[in-house]
Design a protein around this motif. Structure first.
Motif, mmCIF file in Angstrom:
data_model
loop_
_atom_site.group_PDB
_atom_site.id
_atom_site.type_symbol
_atom_site.label_atom_id
_atom_site.label_comp_id
_atom_site.label_asym_id
_atom_site.label_seq_id
_atom_site.Cartn_x
_atom_site.Cartn_y
_atom_site.Cartn_z
ATOM 1 N N UNK A 52 2.042 -18.116 68.009
ATOM 2 C CA UNK A 52 2.042 -17.056 67.003
ATOM 3 C C UNK A 52 2.734 -17.477 65.709
ATOM 4 N N UNK A 53 3.535 -18.537 65.765
ATOM 5 C CA UNK A 53 4.266 -19.009 64.585
ATOM 6 C C UNK A 53 3.512 -20.085 63.822
ATOM 7 N N UNK A 54 2.367 -20.529 64.361
ATOM 8 C CA UNK A 54 1.677 -21.698 63.808
ATOM 9 C C UNK A 54 0.358 -21.287 63.159
ATOM 10 N N UNK A 55 0.121 -21.847 61.992
ATOM 11 C CA UNK A 55 -1.148 -21.640 61.295
ATOM 12 C C UNK A 55 -2.114 -22.742 61.719
ATOM 13 N N UNK A 56 -2.896 -22.477 62.773
ATOM 14 C CA UNK A 56 -3.820 -23.483 63.294
ATOM 15 C C UNK A 56 -5.082 -23.629 62.452
ATOM 16 N N UNK A 57 -5.247 -22.759 61.476
ATOM 17 C CA UNK A 57 -6.398 -22.898 60.581
ATOM 18 C C UNK A 57 -6.205 -24.038 59.582
ATOM 19 N N UNK A 58 -4.976 -24.467 59.428
ATOM 20 C CA UNK A 58 -4.688 -25.559 58.487
ATOM 21 C C UNK A 58 -3.898 -26.635 59.226
ATOM 22 N N UNK A 59 -4.626 -27.530 59.877
ATOM 23 C CA UNK A 59 -3.979 -28.643 60.565
ATOM 24 C C UNK A 59 -4.491 -29.945 59.963
ATOM 25 N N UNK A 60 -3.582 -30.901 59.874
ATOM 26 C CA UNK A 60 -3.923 -32.171 59.229
ATOM 27 C C UNK A 60 -3.542 -33.323 60.153
ATOM 28 N N UNK A 61 -4.510 -34.135 60.520
ATOM 29 C CA UNK A 61 -4.276 -35.267 61.416
ATOM 30 C C UNK A 61 -3.524 -36.369 60.682
ATOM 31 N N UNK A 62 -2.448 -36.872 61.296
ATOM 32 C CA UNK A 62 -1.710 -38.010 60.744
ATOM 33 C C UNK A 62 -2.178 -39.277 61.460
ATOM 34 N N UNK A 63 -2.370 -40.369 60.738
ATOM 35 C CA UNK A 63 -2.999 -41.559 61.333
ATOM 36 C C UNK A 63 -2.081 -42.400 62.211
ATOM 37 N N UNK A 64 -0.787 -42.191 62.152
ATOM 38 C CA UNK A 64 0.142 -43.081 62.845
ATOM 39 C C UNK A 64 0.072 -42.929 64.362
ATOM 40 N N UNK A 65 0.482 -43.995 65.069
ATOM 41 C CA UNK A 65 0.714 -43.939 66.505
ATOM 42 C C UNK A 65 2.149 -44.350 66.777
ATOM 43 N N UNK A 66 2.742 -43.802 67.815
ATOM 44 C CA UNK A 66 4.152 -44.051 68.097
ATOM 45 C C UNK A 66 4.355 -44.613 69.502
ATOM 46 N N UNK A 67 3.265 -45.037 70.126
ATOM 47 C CA UNK A 67 3.309 -45.572 71.479
ATOM 48 C C UNK A 67 3.911 -46.975 71.467
ATOM 49 N N UNK A 68 4.763 -47.264 72.465
ATOM 50 C CA UNK A 68 5.272 -48.613 72.627
ATOM 51 C C UNK A 68 4.112 -49.572 72.873
ATOM 52 N N UNK A 69 4.226 -50.776 72.328
ATOM 53 C CA UNK A 69 3.153 -51.760 72.467
ATOM 54 C C UNK A 69 2.801 -52.003 73.929
ATOM 55 N N UNK A 70 3.823 -52.038 74.800
ATOM 56 C CA UNK A 70 3.588 -52.338 76.208
ATOM 57 C C UNK A 70 2.863 -51.211 76.940
#
Length: 333
Positions: free
Chosen positions: A36-54
């Motif tokens: 209820x606190x989030x405006x899901x009509x305006x979402x923007x994908x960020x290109x980064x990944x944060x997964x460890x290489x392994x």
């Protein structure tokens, strides 16, 4: 059709990168009080990944920027496609969140950090039975976890500690007094009081070693407007025996090179004192870790310049042998 390597990752990212699918995904899986606190009509994908290489073969992630309670925020989804449960999942999530914040700080400086809402999508062979809360990974009494974890850190503000309190706090008081006054416009403003506090403990074991470290710190970090007065004050306050114990400090001054400095020139004496003090300190630290220092290496330390001493001092924390410590020993000679 050719076989695709890591098909889980590619399918997940391709599908969740679609804003329509992502909106529906969050609609179903976010708790209603948060949704209820989030405006899901305006979402923007960020290109980064944060997964460890392994872990890239068994994990994927997507990060969406959204408005949460009318403020910038992020929805972070970690997709686990390994067959077994990762018992350290809460720690991994915390690491990824910190990486997201680190990236944010690089781009936005000291702006307020955005809130991150993490979700983990798991589809292993067996139902998930691992920890979901970082507190489940920490062995400590529950009341301590509730009191300390993710609460404000305990602040020790030297401005709030009076000089009288420093006098009463043993070595912690000596260190606190020195640190809180080191930025004075002239070290002479606090030197006499510092020496008075120090002399209360100068008869104790390792007092001479402590004094050498603190004196080196004063010379390096403090502002000495009158070097000659500085040295004369040290000699006047510490060279004459007080209950027979202040000779420890007088010897420390001698080892630091300040005695020789007076006859050779004040500024030269200070420079020599710093270098000699740092050399002796490094030798003590090496002896503490390895139990010995060969004559060859001891000679190198005694003649090394401050830059090389600093490199060795930092490296000492990481190496396991003297050979590792003194590799590239002539680079800064």
């Amino acid at each position: 059709m050719p076989k695709i390597n890591n098909p889980h990752d590619k399918a997940f990212k391709n599908l969740l990168a679609n804003a329509s699918i992502a909106r529906e995904f969050f609609q179903y899986h976010l708790p209603s009080e948060i949704k209820d606190l989030i405006d899901l009509n305006n979402i923007s994908l960020r290109p980064n990944t944060y997964i460890d290489e392994a872990l890239k073969e068994t994990s994927s992630d997507v990060l969406y920027e959204v408005q949460i309670a009318n403020e910038q925020g992020f929805l972070y989804v970690l997709f686990e496609h390994q067959s077994t449960v990762d018992k350290l999942m809460p720690l991994r999530i915390l690491k990824y969140m910190i990486s997201i914040w680190d990236e944010f700080v690089k781009q936005n400086g000291d702006a307020p950090l955005p809130i991150i809402i993490p979700l983990v999508f798991y589809h292993g062979r067996e139902p998930y039975d691992g920890p979901k809360d970082i507190r489940e990974l920490i062995k400590a009494p529950q009341f301590l976890l509730d009191e300390v974890l993710f609460k404000a850190f305990y602040l020790i503000d030297s401005h709030d500690i009076s000089d009288e309190e420093c006098r009463e706090r043993h070595w912690a008081g000596v260190v606190t007094f020195l640190m809180k006054n080191i930025f004075a416009k002239d070290v002479m403003i606090f030197l006499k009081t510092f020496l008075d506090i120090f002399k209360n403990h100068q008869h104790e074991e390792k007092a001479s070693n402590y004094f050498k470290v603190m004196l080196t710190y004063i010379v390096n970090a403090g502002k000495i407007n009158n070097p000659e007065l500085f040295i004369k004050t040290l000699e006047r306050e510490l060279a004459e025996p007080t209950r027979g114990e202040s000779m420890i400090v007088a010897e420390a001054l001698k080892q630091m090179g300040f005695k020789e400095g007076i006859s050779q020139g004040i500024s030269q004496g200070i420079s020599k004192g710093i270098q000699k003090g740092e050399s002796n300190l490094l030798l003590e630290q090496i002896n503490e870790k390895f139990g010995f220092v060969s004559t060859k290496y001891e000679q190198k330390i005694q003649v090394a310049n401050p830059k090389q001493l600093l490199i060795w001092g930092r490296r000492l924390l990481k190496v396991n042998t003297l050979q590792e410590l003194f590799e590239d020993t002539d680079v800064y000679a």
